[in-house]
Design a protein around this motif. Structure first.
Motif, mmCIF file in Angstrom:
data_model
loop_
_atom_site.group_PDB
_atom_site.id
_atom_site.type_symbol
_atom_site.label_atom_id
_atom_site.label_comp_id
_atom_site.label_asym_id
_atom_site.label_seq_id
_atom_site.Cartn_x
_atom_site.Cartn_y
_atom_site.Cartn_z
ATOM 1 N N GLN A 1 33.631 49.700 47.488
ATOM 2 C CA GLN A 1 33.370 51.121 47.312
ATOM 3 C C GLN A 1 34.576 51.729 46.617
ATOM 4 O O GLN A 1 35.707 51.537 47.048
ATOM 5 N N ALA A 2 34.335 52.440 45.556
ATOM 6 C CA ALA A 2 35.425 53.057 44.807
ATOM 7 C C ALA A 2 34.949 54.381 44.231
ATOM 8 O O ALA A 2 33.757 54.583 43.991
ATOM 9 N N TYR A 3 35.883 55.291 44.050
ATOM 10 C CA TYR A 3 35.599 56.550 43.378
ATOM 11 C C TYR A 3 36.882 57.037 42.721
ATOM 12 O O TYR A 3 37.981 56.638 43.093
ATOM 13 N N LEU A 4 36.735 57.885 41.738
ATOM 14 C CA LEU A 4 37.855 58.400 40.972
ATOM 15 C C LEU A 4 38.222 59.778 41.492
ATOM 16 O O LEU A 4 37.355 60.638 41.652
ATOM 17 N N VAL A 5 39.503 59.989 41.774
ATOM 18 C CA VAL A 5 39.986 61.282 42.262
ATOM 19 C C VAL A 5 40.964 61.848 41.221
ATOM 20 O O VAL A 5 42.134 61.488 41.215
ATOM 21 N N GLU B 1 31.576 52.884 36.130
ATOM 22 C CA GLU B 1 30.354 52.986 36.941
ATOM 23 C C GLU B 1 30.674 53.337 38.392
ATOM 24 O O GLU B 1 30.169 52.736 39.335
ATOM 25 N N ILE B 2 31.545 54.341 38.542
ATOM 26 C CA ILE B 2 31.908 54.840 39.869
ATOM 27 C C ILE B 2 31.769 56.354 39.876
ATOM 28 O O ILE B 2 31.844 56.996 38.835
ATOM 29 N N PRO B 3 31.560 56.941 41.061
ATOM 30 C CA PRO B 3 31.476 58.402 41.124
ATOM 31 C C PRO B 3 32.860 59.043 40.974
ATOM 32 O O PRO B 3 33.884 58.396 41.191
ATOM 33 N N ILE B 4 32.844 60.300 40.610
ATOM 34 C CA ILE B 4 34.090 61.055 40.501
ATOM 35 C C ILE B 4 34.106 62.085 41.621
ATOM 36 O O ILE B 4 33.093 62.724 41.912
ATOM 37 N N TYR B 5 35.228 62.193 42.282
ATOM 38 C CA TYR B 5 35.369 63.108 43.411
ATOM 39 C C TYR B 5 35.922 64.427 42.880
ATOM 40 O O TYR B 5 37.122 64.630 42.781
ATOM 41 N N ALA C 1 35.079 57.427 34.610
ATOM 42 C CA ALA C 1 34.209 57.147 35.762
ATOM 43 C C ALA C 1 32.889 56.532 35.289
ATOM 44 O O ALA C 1 32.363 55.621 35.928
ATOM 45 N N ASP C 2 32.372 57.012 34.173
ATOM 46 C CA ASP C 2 31.129 56.484 33.621
ATOM 47 C C ASP C 2 31.304 55.023 33.196
ATOM 48 O O ASP C 2 30.460 54.179 33.486
#
Length: 93
Positions: free
Chosen positions: A52-56, A72-76, A68-69
């Protein structure tokens, strides 16, 4: 130290530093240099694969959305256009 206090074990194994190998943009923006570094993006993809990963981002921008695109991770964070509006004095009222 914070992670050790929180009883997170193997802190050194959890922290990985990755940086673009060359400077591609004259703007000095690290996120732009990251975006144009295929080697660095590939390395990040391999690190986060199956996790699990996301960009902050510090402040959302279109460049962060593109990173982020590609990863392929969501952006916080919010949309850059909304953040620009809400961070102004007139927009916050």
């Amino acid at each position: 130290k914070v992670l050790e206090i929180s009883q997170v074990h193997d802190v050194r194994k959890r922290l990985l530093l990755v940086w673009p190998e060359n400077r591609f943009s004259d703007s000095g923006c690290v996120c732009e240099n990251l975006l144009y570094s295929a080697k660095c993006m590939k390395r990040i993809k391999s690190i986060i694969k199956g996790k699990q990963a996301y960009l902050v981002p510090g402040y959302p921008s279109d460049t962060y959305l593109r990173i982020a695109d590609q990863l392929e991770i969501p952006i916080y964070g919010g949309l850059p256009s909304k953040c620009r509006y809400l961070s102004s004095k007139s927009g916050i009222r």
